[in-house]
Design a protein around this motif. Structure first.
Motif, PDB file in Angstrom:
ATOM      1  N   PHE A  39       2.588   3.996  -3.544  1.00  0.00           N
ATOM      2  CA  PHE A  39       2.319   5.330  -4.096  1.00  0.00           C
ATOM      3  C   PHE A  39       3.604   6.156  -4.107  1.00  0.00           C
ATOM      4  CE2 PHE A  39       1.636   5.640   0.455  1.00  0.00           C
ATOM      5  CZ  PHE A  39       2.371   6.761   0.786  1.00  0.00           C
ATOM      6  N   LEU A  42       5.709   7.400  -7.233  1.00  0.00           N
ATOM      7  CA  LEU A  42       5.472   8.613  -8.023  1.00  0.00           C
ATOM      8  C   LEU A  42       6.660   9.569  -7.958  1.00  0.00           C
ATOM      9  CD1 LEU A  42       1.705   9.371  -7.284  1.00  0.00           C
ATOM     10  CD2 LEU A  42       2.710   8.686  -9.481  1.00  0.00           C
ATOM     11  N   TYR A  45       3.881   5.236 -12.416  1.00  0.00           N
ATOM     12  CA  TYR A  45       2.457   4.929 -12.493  1.00  0.00           C
ATOM     13  C   TYR A  45       2.141   3.466 -12.202  1.00  0.00           C
ATOM     14  CZ  TYR A  45       1.930   9.676 -14.080  1.00  0.00           C
ATOM     15  OH  TYR A  45       1.955  11.042 -14.141  1.00  0.00           O
ATOM     16  N   GLY A  52      -0.116   0.416  -5.530  1.00  0.00           N
ATOM     17  CA  GLY A  52      -0.422   0.919  -4.191  1.00  0.00           C
ATOM     18  C   GLY A  52      -1.906   1.157  -3.993  1.00  0.00           C
ATOM     19  N   VAL A  53      -2.561   1.726  -4.991  1.00  0.00           N
ATOM     20  CA  VAL A  53      -4.009   1.979  -4.892  1.00  0.00           C
ATOM     21  C   VAL A  53      -4.765   0.651  -4.814  1.00  0.00           C
ATOM     22  CG1 VAL A  53      -6.021   2.876  -6.138  1.00  0.00           C
ATOM     23  CG2 VAL A  53      -3.947   4.265  -5.959  1.00  0.00           C
ATOM     24  N   PHE A  72       2.153   3.402  -8.466  1.00  0.00           N
ATOM     25  CA  PHE A  72       0.953   4.096  -7.986  1.00  0.00           C
ATOM     26  C   PHE A  72      -0.280   3.189  -8.113  1.00  0.00           C
ATOM     27  CE2 PHE A  72      -2.631   7.082  -8.863  1.00  0.00           C
ATOM     28  CZ  PHE A  72      -2.701   7.638  -7.604  1.00  0.00           C
ATOM     29  N   SER A  90       0.823  -1.216   0.000  1.00  0.00           N
ATOM     30  CA  SER A  90       0.000   0.000   0.000  1.00  0.00           C
ATOM     31  C   SER A  90       0.858   1.267   0.000  1.00  0.00           C
ATOM     32  CB  SER A  90      -0.968   0.003   1.187  1.00  0.00           C
ATOM     33  OG  SER A  90      -0.274   0.169   2.403  1.00  0.00           O
TER      34      SER A  90
END
Length: 169
Positions: free
Chosen positions: A50, A53, A75, A81-82, A78, A47
């Motif tokens: 992110f 980035l 990306y 992580g999302v 990212f 998690s």
């Protein structure tokens, strides 16, 4: 020693060090855990992806860092992580949780593999100084991420084979 050799040596040693930590401390605790709890622990680590980035943050990395490597790495991290956060947020809805666990592991592992490809294609090891403050990410963080993706896939496959065995009996 050339920058390329230093980078490659440090990357290899990053894997060795994390494998030693994983074998001695993480795997003995993760393996016997309930599959849900084990995947939740792995999702917690991912998690934080992110943070990738930072590869596209001006002033942190060299503007000469190959855009194909930097943008995809940023990306991909990212997105992973999302997806890991979505897995954690949907923990009470087990079918959604498992969907996001599979998704973040597939996206995350693919991201790392493609990042390695882009790094080799752009000769990143010889230009490692262009990583600037992000140099520690591929050396320290990425080996832990890849190792936990492999563990997550192993645990997912083990869970599936156990489920099939119980269905047959």
């Amino acid at each position: 020693m050339s920058p390329e050799l230093v980078f490659q040596l440090q990357l290899a040693l990053g894997y060795v060090a994390w494998l030693l930590v994983f074998r001695a401390y993480v795997w003995p605790r993760l393996r016997p855990m309930d599959p849900f709890e084990a995947q939740r622990a792995i999702a917690m680590l991912h998690s934080f992806r992110f943070f990738g980035l930072v590869f596209i943050l001006p002033g942190v990395v060299s503007p000469d860092l190959p855009a194909g490597f930097a943008a995809f790495a940023a990306y991909g991290d990212f997105a992973t992580g999302v997806l890991a956060m979505l897995a954690l947020l949907t923990a009470r809805v087990r079918p959604l949780f498992w969907l996001f666990v599979v998704a973040f592991n597939l996206v995350g592992a693919t991201d790392l593999i493609v990042d390695y490809y882009h790094a080799i294609k752009s000769d990143l090891p010889a230009r490692a100084g262009e990583l600037g403050a992000t140099y520690a990410i591929p050396i320290i963080y990425v080996p832990a991420l890849m190792i936990t993706h492999v563990a997550a896939f192993f645990l997912l496959l083990r869970r599936e084979s156990t489920r099939r065995r119980h269905a047959i009996c």
